[in-house]
Design a protein around this motif. Structure first.
Motif, PDB file in Angstrom:
ATOM      1  N   ALA A 133      -5.344  13.348 -12.709  1.00  0.00           N
ATOM      2  CA  ALA A 133      -5.584  11.891 -12.603  1.00  0.00           C
ATOM      3  C   ALA A 133      -4.268  11.133 -12.771  1.00  0.00           C
ATOM      4  CB  ALA A 133      -6.555  11.102 -13.512  1.00  0.00           C
ATOM      5  N   ALA A 134      -3.112  12.097 -13.236  1.00  0.00           N
ATOM      6  CA  ALA A 134      -2.007  11.565 -13.853  1.00  0.00           C
ATOM      7  C   ALA A 134      -0.946  11.511 -12.782  1.00  0.00           C
ATOM      8  CB  ALA A 134      -1.400  12.088 -14.966  1.00  0.00           C
ATOM      9  N   ALA A 135       0.183  11.185 -13.031  1.00  0.00           N
ATOM     10  CA  ALA A 135       1.252  10.986 -12.158  1.00  0.00           C
ATOM     11  C   ALA A 135       1.829  12.106 -11.459  1.00  0.00           C
ATOM     12  CB  ALA A 135       2.446  10.370 -12.459  1.00  0.00           C
ATOM     13  N   HIS A 136       2.113  12.216 -10.083  1.00  0.00           N
ATOM     14  CA  HIS A 136       2.665  13.499  -9.371  1.00  0.00           C
ATOM     15  C   HIS A 136       4.138  12.708  -9.173  1.00  0.00           C
ATOM     16  CE1 HIS A 136      -1.130  15.140  -8.782  1.00  0.00           C
ATOM     17  NE2 HIS A 136      -0.591  16.006  -8.351  1.00  0.00           N
ATOM     18  N   GLN A 137       5.115  13.635  -9.388  1.00  0.00           N
ATOM     19  CA  GLN A 137       6.387  13.138  -8.831  1.00  0.00           C
ATOM     20  C   GLN A 137       7.071  14.425  -8.124  1.00  0.00           C
ATOM     21  OE1 GLN A 137       7.669  10.924 -12.951  1.00  0.00           O
ATOM     22  NE2 GLN A 137       9.280  10.816 -11.524  1.00  0.00           N
ATOM     23  N   ASN A 138       7.905  13.846  -7.141  1.00  0.00           N
ATOM     24  CA  ASN A 138       8.454  15.014  -6.237  1.00  0.00           C
ATOM     25  C   ASN A 138       9.819  15.517  -6.525  1.00  0.00           C
ATOM     26  OD1 ASN A 138       6.103  15.105  -4.936  1.00  0.00           O
ATOM     27  ND2 ASN A 138       6.839  13.797  -3.298  1.00  0.00           N
ATOM     28  N   VAL A 139      10.385  16.610  -6.336  1.00  0.00           N
ATOM     29  CA  VAL A 139      11.686  17.041  -6.603  1.00  0.00           C
ATOM     30  C   VAL A 139      12.035  17.760  -5.224  1.00  0.00           C
ATOM     31  CG1 VAL A 139      13.236  18.743  -7.860  1.00  0.00           C
ATOM     32  CG2 VAL A 139      11.607  17.349  -9.149  1.00  0.00           C
ATOM     33  N   THR A 188       2.399  15.021 -16.414  1.00  0.00           N
ATOM     34  CA  THR A 188       2.863  14.576 -15.066  1.00  0.00           C
ATOM     35  C   THR A 188       2.904  15.974 -14.220  1.00  0.00           C
ATOM     36  OG1 THR A 188       3.932  12.816 -15.846  1.00  0.00           O
ATOM     37  CG2 THR A 188       4.606  13.867 -13.682  1.00  0.00           C
ATOM     38  N   THR A 189       2.775  15.712 -13.017  1.00  0.00           N
ATOM     39  CA  THR A 189       2.746  17.216 -12.224  1.00  0.00           C
ATOM     40  C   THR A 189       3.898  16.742 -11.182  1.00  0.00           C
ATOM     41  OG1 THR A 189       0.221  17.517 -12.108  1.00  0.00           O
ATOM     42  CG2 THR A 189       1.661  18.316 -10.188  1.00  0.00           C
ATOM     43  N   LEU A 190       4.660  17.819 -11.282  1.00  0.00           N
ATOM     44  CA  LEU A 190       5.746  17.999 -10.638  1.00  0.00           C
ATOM     45  C   LEU A 190       5.719  18.766  -9.264  1.00  0.00           C
ATOM     46  CD1 LEU A 190       9.360  18.310 -12.626  1.00  0.00           C
ATOM     47  CD2 LEU A 190       8.284  16.290 -11.758  1.00  0.00           C
ATOM     48  N   VAL A 191       6.196  18.290  -8.027  1.00  0.00           N
ATOM     49  CA  VAL A 191       5.863  18.881  -6.963  1.00  0.00           C
ATOM     50  C   VAL A 191       7.261  19.192  -6.417  1.00  0.00           C
ATOM     51  CG1 VAL A 191       4.821  18.752  -4.487  1.00  0.00           C
ATOM     52  CG2 VAL A 191       3.870  17.652  -6.358  1.00  0.00           C
ATOM     53  N   ASP A 241       7.689  24.650   2.349  1.00  0.00           N
ATOM     54  CA  ASP A 241       6.590  25.086   1.320  1.00  0.00           C
ATOM     55  C   ASP A 241       6.775  24.154   0.142  1.00  0.00           C
ATOM     56  OD1 ASP A 241       5.842  27.074   3.270  1.00  0.00           O
ATOM     57  OD2 ASP A 241       6.506  28.606   2.049  1.00  0.00           O
ATOM     58  N   ARG A 242       5.614  24.068  -0.631  1.00  0.00           N
ATOM     59  CA  ARG A 242       5.727  23.421  -2.013  1.00  0.00           C
ATOM     60  C   ARG A 242       5.175  24.075  -3.127  1.00  0.00           C
ATOM     61  NH1 ARG A 242       3.858  17.393  -1.025  1.00  0.00           N
ATOM     62  NH2 ARG A 242       4.495  17.099   1.059  1.00  0.00           N
ATOM     63  N   TYR A 243       5.693  23.583  -4.128  1.00  0.00           N
ATOM     64  CA  TYR A 243       5.203  24.223  -5.459  1.00  0.00           C
ATOM     65  C   TYR A 243       5.156  23.492  -6.615  1.00  0.00           C
ATOM     66  CZ  TYR A 243       5.450  26.622 -10.108  1.00  0.00           C
ATOM     67  OH  TYR A 243       5.171  27.060 -11.349  1.00  0.00           O
ATOM     68  N   GLU A 244       3.817  23.347  -7.169  1.00  0.00           N
ATOM     69  CA  GLU A 244       3.613  22.275  -8.238  1.00  0.00           C
ATOM     70  C   GLU A 244       3.321  22.945  -9.419  1.00  0.00           C
ATOM     71  OE1 GLU A 244       0.548  19.990  -6.012  1.00  0.00           O
ATOM     72  OE2 GLU A 244      -0.685  20.344  -7.720  1.00  0.00           O
ATOM     73  N   HIS A 245       3.781  22.183 -10.541  1.00  0.00           N
ATOM     74  CA  HIS A 245       3.465  22.605 -11.811  1.00  0.00           C
ATOM     75  C   HIS A 245       2.930  21.304 -12.812  1.00  0.00           C
ATOM     76  CE1 HIS A 245       3.337  25.200 -15.508  1.00  0.00           C
ATOM     77  NE2 HIS A 245       4.026  24.226 -16.164  1.00  0.00           N
ATOM     78  N   LYS A 300      19.845  21.333   0.892  1.00  0.00           N
ATOM     79  CA  LYS A 300      21.415  21.831   0.528  1.00  0.00           C
ATOM     80  C   LYS A 300      21.407  22.669  -0.656  1.00  0.00           C
ATOM     81  CE  LYS A 300      23.172  18.170   3.330  1.00  0.00           C
ATOM     82  NZ  LYS A 300      23.644  19.120   4.628  1.00  0.00           N
ATOM     83  N   PHE A 301      20.761  23.454  -1.046  1.00  0.00           N
ATOM     84  CA  PHE A 301      20.722  24.674  -2.280  1.00  0.00           C
ATOM     85  C   PHE A 301      20.927  23.549  -3.536  1.00  0.00           C
ATOM     86  CE2 PHE A 301      21.602  28.723  -0.365  1.00  0.00           C
ATOM     87  CZ  PHE A 301      21.276  28.419   0.816  1.00  0.00           C
ATOM     88  N   ALA A 302      20.310  22.594  -3.751  1.00  0.00           N
ATOM     89  CA  ALA A 302      20.401  21.890  -4.994  1.00  0.00           C
ATOM     90  C   ALA A 302      18.858  21.214  -5.051  1.00  0.00           C
ATOM     91  CB  ALA A 302      21.323  20.713  -4.932  1.00  0.00           C
ATOM     92  N   PHE A 303      18.627  21.011  -6.295  1.00  0.00           N
ATOM     93  CA  PHE A 303      17.418  20.297  -6.749  1.00  0.00           C
ATOM     94  C   PHE A 303      17.696  18.806  -6.503  1.00  0.00           C
ATOM     95  CE2 PHE A 303      16.966  24.464  -8.887  1.00  0.00           C
ATOM     96  CZ  PHE A 303      15.653  24.725  -8.039  1.00  0.00           C
ATOM     97  N   ALA A 304      17.051  17.944  -6.220  1.00  0.00           N
ATOM     98  CA  ALA A 304      17.053  16.497  -6.268  1.00  0.00           C
ATOM     99  C   ALA A 304      15.672  15.624  -6.651  1.00  0.00           C
ATOM    100  CB  ALA A 304      17.667  15.842  -4.783  1.00  0.00           C
ATOM    101  N   PRO A 305      15.770  15.204  -7.819  1.00  0.00           N
ATOM    102  CA  PRO A 305      16.895  14.794  -8.652  1.00  0.00           C
ATOM    103  C   PRO A 305      17.073  16.172  -9.463  1.00  0.00           C
ATOM    104  CG  PRO A 305      14.974  13.847  -9.722  1.00  0.00           C
ATOM    105  CD  PRO A 305      14.569  14.231  -8.441  1.00  0.00           C
ATOM    106  N   LYS A 306      18.196  16.724 -10.122  1.00  0.00           N
ATOM    107  CA  LYS A 306      18.561  17.779 -10.789  1.00  0.00           C
ATOM    108  C   LYS A 306      18.017  17.467 -12.161  1.00  0.00           C
ATOM    109  CE  LYS A 306      22.802  20.105 -12.347  1.00  0.00           C
ATOM    110  NZ  LYS A 306      22.589  21.511 -12.121  1.00  0.00           N
ATOM    111  N   GLU A 307      17.925  16.461 -12.642  1.00  0.00           N
ATOM    112  CA  GLU A 307      17.425  16.241 -14.059  1.00  0.00           C
ATOM    113  C   GLU A 307      16.256  14.928 -13.962  1.00  0.00           C
ATOM    114  OE1 GLU A 307      20.489  16.186 -16.710  1.00  0.00           O
ATOM    115  OE2 GLU A 307      19.374  15.799 -18.478  1.00  0.00           O
ATOM    116  N   ILE A 308      15.410  15.337 -14.698  1.00  0.00           N
ATOM    117  CA  ILE A 308      14.137  14.210 -14.588  1.00  0.00           C
ATOM    118  C   ILE A 308      13.393  14.169 -15.715  1.00  0.00           C
ATOM    119  CG2 ILE A 308      12.613  16.050 -13.640  1.00  0.00           C
ATOM    120  CD1 ILE A 308      11.553  13.857 -11.694  1.00  0.00           C
ATOM    121  N   THR A 309      13.052  12.893 -16.106  1.00  0.00           N
ATOM    122  CA  THR A 309      12.358  12.648 -17.333  1.00  0.00           C
ATOM    123  C   THR A 309      10.844  12.342 -16.925  1.00  0.00           C
ATOM    124  OG1 THR A 309      14.431  12.077 -18.637  1.00  0.00           O
ATOM    125  CG2 THR A 309      12.063  11.372 -19.557  1.00  0.00           C
TER     126      THR A 309
END
Lengths: 117, 323
Positions: free
Chosen positions: A28-34, A52-55, A82-86, A38-47
């Protein structure tokens, strides 16, 4: 009328914070996407707040993976789209990288969901 | 009817029986075909179906390198990688000087799927050559490590991705540098493999030509993209006493080379899709490069190598599949 969207956004944020504070399940809590692009994570750093579930979503034509430096979460190889969430239940700082391209790195700062806990 | 596990169905002549035996050892290859020859201890590269270079010695030992076939890839950069591999195979099968073996320097598959390894094996069986030896790429080591790869491409039944063998007077060494990825660093061979390499080389005379197969370049081509092997220097130090050492790599999908004393290092073209040159302007990442129709085949290819007696370096001929 101009301030209305801002007001709605603030209300939503308060509502989400309230849910987290009430100890609702992670789903029930927040989902946020990363994004992976181009061979990088965006955002590279996240708080994020605990719970929270990151996708991660791979937008590249090349497969990528997600693995925590401490091994606490590991994805399978993600092909295009493809997606991965944790879900991050515990406060802490997590670094992760792509095992195929170890120079792709990211950091997640997980903070306690609410001051009252 | 003998039906060995790997068969050349197209030309059932007597020689093929021997070829079949050798093909049973197929480890897998994907990418560009390069023919290498060893004559008198020095490998030289000859291009597949290349008439420009004539082998002087009739008994010259010739082999072919292919790389990065990425079987299973089907995106815009190359919607039909199997067709690209088949064109390379046709070139290899048409070589005037028949290669003794084919080596595949990794990324046989794109996503380490069992059906991709299976299809790759079937395609490689179409090569009319005694043996196809593979080393794994990082695309062959996804999710379950090398388990899926070794089910199909276990060279010697030992369930490990490094091995050695002797053929044509050359000592061949296959290495794996696709498992030890750590945050922010280049890949590595690892201490266990380096210890094995030291023991293996201890049995080889310094006058024996050495050919080393490994997927990721064994010199630092471009660190920001991870195009190098962190502990390659330790391996090259073990190889230094030998008079002729040729290191064949893939991974970067383009021809690059470096010579260090008696050690010559070469990367090969892919048979799937091109990658940018290291740090190429306007391209910030090593993803597949899309090129206009008709151009792709000029950027994919094979390599023929010949060991030439009395020369330290192998003769190399790189040949694109579209000429």
């Amino acid at each position: 009328m101009k301030f209305l969207p801002l007001l709605l956004g603030s209300t939503l944020f308060v509502a989400m914070a309230a849910h987290a504070a009430a100890g609702l399940p992670a789903s029930a809590a927040a989902h946020q996407n990363v994004a992976i692009q181009k061979f990088a994570f965006a955002p590279k750093e996240i708080t994020i707040a605990a719970g929270t579930t990151l996708v991660w979503i791979n937008h590249d034509e090349t497969p990528h993976t997600i693995i925590a430096s401490d091994g606490s979460f590991v994805s399978k190889a993600m092909d295009t789209d493809d997606r991965y969430e944790h879900t991050f239940a515990t406060a802490g700082d997590y670094t992760y990288f792509c095992t195929l391209h170890p120079y792709m790195t990211g950091t997640i700062h997980v903070r306690a969901a609410a001051a009252g806990r | 009817m003998k039906t060995p596990p790997i068969i050349d169905q197209t030309q059932p002549d007597p020689i093929d029986r021997e070829r079949r035996k050798a093909l049973g050892c197929i480890a897998g290859w994907a990418g560009a075909a390069v023919v290498w020859s060893v004559a008198g201890g020095v490998p030289r590269a000859l291009g597949a179906t290349d008439s420009g270079v004539k082998l002087t010695a009739a008994n010259a030992f010739t082999f072919v390198q292919i790389s990065d076939t990425h079987i299973g890839f089907h995106k815009e950069a190359n919607p039909d990688v199997a067709a690209s591999l088949r064109r390379a195979i046709a070139d290899i099968n048409a070589l005037e000087h028949k290669p003794a073996l084919v080596v595949h320097t990794g990324d046989v598959s794109h996503l380490s799927k069992s059906e991709e390894f299976g299809q790759a094996r079937e395609l490689l069986q179409e090569i009319r050559v005694e043996r196809v030896h593979t080393v794994p790429g990082e695309h062959d080591a996804l999710d379950e490590g090398l388990g899926g790869y070794l089910k199909v491409f276990d060279h010697d039944g030992r369930q490990r991705a490094w091995y050695s063998f002797d053929q044509g007077g050359v000592h061949f060494i296959g290495l794996s540098n696709v498992l030890n990825f750590k945050l922010g660093t280049m890949t590595s061979l690892g201490d266990e493999q380096l210890a094995w390499l030291k023991r293996d080389l201890g049995n080889v005379s310094h006058s024996t030509p050495i050919v080393v197969l490994g997927h990721i370049p064994m010199w630092t081509v471009y660190a920001p993209w991870g195009w190098g092997t962190a502990d390659a220097d330790a391996a090259l130090a073990l190889l230094k006493p030998f008079g002729s050492v040729t290191v064949l790599n893939g991974h970067v999908h383009q021809i690059l080379q470096k010579v260090e004393g008696n050690i010559a290092l070469h990367t090969a073209r892919s048979l799937a899709y091109p990658l940018p040159t290291p740090g190429q302007e306007g391209i910030g990442e090593p993803g597949p490069v899309k090129v206009p129709a008709g151009e792709l085949g000029k950027l994919l290819g094979t390599r023929q190598l010949t060991v030439v007696r009395g020369q330290h370096a192998l003769a190399l001929i790189d040949t694109p599949i579209e000429r």
